[in-house]
Design a protein around this motif. Sequence first.
Motif, PDB file in Angstrom:
ATOM      1  N   ASP A  10       0.891  -1.161   0.000  1.00  0.00           N
ATOM      2  CA  ASP A  10       0.000   0.000   0.000  1.00  0.00           C
ATOM      3  C   ASP A  10       0.932   1.214   0.000  1.00  0.00           C
ATOM      4  OD1 ASP A  10      -1.755   2.059   0.574  1.00  0.00           O
ATOM      5  OD2 ASP A  10      -2.657   1.078   2.315  1.00  0.00           O
ATOM      6  N   TYR A  11       1.270   1.701  -1.203  1.00  0.00           N
ATOM      7  CA  TYR A  11       2.412   2.613  -1.321  1.00  0.00           C
ATOM      8  C   TYR A  11       2.253   3.896  -0.524  1.00  0.00           C
ATOM      9  CZ  TYR A  11       6.250   5.357  -2.843  1.00  0.00           C
ATOM     10  OH  TYR A  11       7.394   6.120  -2.812  1.00  0.00           O
ATOM     11  N   GLN A  12       1.139   4.577  -0.667  1.00  0.00           N
ATOM     12  CA  GLN A  12       0.981   5.860   0.023  1.00  0.00           C
ATOM     13  C   GLN A  12       1.037   5.670   1.540  1.00  0.00           C
ATOM     14  OE1 GLN A  12       1.325   8.374  -1.705  1.00  0.00           O
ATOM     15  NE2 GLN A  12       0.229  10.146  -0.953  1.00  0.00           N
ATOM     16  N   ASN A  13       0.446   4.593   2.014  1.00  0.00           N
ATOM     17  CA  ASN A  13       0.468   4.292   3.440  1.00  0.00           C
ATOM     18  C   ASN A  13       1.909   4.038   3.895  1.00  0.00           C
ATOM     19  OD1 ASN A  13       0.314   2.267   5.821  1.00  0.00           O
ATOM     20  ND2 ASN A  13      -1.760   3.109   5.709  1.00  0.00           N
ATOM     21  N   MET A  14       2.636   3.238   3.138  1.00  0.00           N
ATOM     22  CA  MET A  14       4.027   2.938   3.491  1.00  0.00           C
ATOM     23  C   MET A  14       4.900   4.188   3.435  1.00  0.00           C
ATOM     24  SD  MET A  14       6.751   0.417   1.555  1.00  0.00           S
ATOM     25  CE  MET A  14       6.876   1.503   0.118  1.00  0.00           C
ATOM     26  N   HIS A  15       4.758   4.957   2.362  1.00  0.00           N
ATOM     27  CA  HIS A  15       5.597   6.138   2.150  1.00  0.00           C
ATOM     28  C   HIS A  15       5.339   7.220   3.200  1.00  0.00           C
ATOM     29  CE1 HIS A  15       5.660  10.182  -0.083  1.00  0.00           C
ATOM     30  NE2 HIS A  15       6.854   9.987   0.383  1.00  0.00           N
ATOM     31  N   LEU A  16       4.067   7.583   3.393  1.00  0.00           N
ATOM     32  CA  LEU A  16       3.766   8.666   4.331  1.00  0.00           C
ATOM     33  C   LEU A  16       4.039   8.262   5.778  1.00  0.00           C
ATOM     34  CD1 LEU A  16       0.549  10.252   2.792  1.00  0.00           C
ATOM     35  CD2 LEU A  16       2.934  10.999   2.572  1.00  0.00           C
TER      36      LEU A  16
END
Length: 198
Positions: A10-16
């Motif tokens: 879950d890219y946005q979750n991981m990144h932010l």
Amino acid sequence: MIPRISIFIDYQNMHLSALYHFRPPGEGHRLSHVDPVLVADLVAARRRFGGVLTDIRVYRGRPSPDHQPAAAQASDRQAAGWLRDPRLTLVRRQLRYPKDWPVTPAQEKGIDVALAVDFVRLACEGAFDIGVLFSRDTDLIPALEAVRDLGTGGVHVEVATWRGLSRLRYPDSQLPWCHYLDAADYEACRDNTDYTVT
């Protein structure tokens, strides 16, 4: 037989989550991205019982070219870099723009549902032996439970998160197994490319 590992990000979750946890307050998003291939390789390499990483699945929103042409181009450049790795599948859905945008920012819609559906569907199809889900979004717990409960031919479920932050788990349980990545791992997996520069 060597177990096949699929990692769902879950890219946005991981990144932010990493940005707000590891970086100084107020630092912009552009220079603090995470390379999902490096993250997936790291998680797979640290599995106690081994396995081969065959599939990296990344889920994220895409800015609308009509609303945010520069951001859409930057997102496309980033995606093109990720897709150089043949193991990576990228699932993108256009961001939703509220009527008062940009006062209210655009939001991802449907990304968690797409990830959950794929996680369950691919498990049922026997596409992987170990499925690792990197997210802190508790809306994804039912997908983990479904794979566990469906008896999908011995598919094993794990999760991943950044050390010091919340993790996905079954209610009243310490399961599934969690891979914790720390600040040094974040630095090792950072992507400092400025994709806004053509």
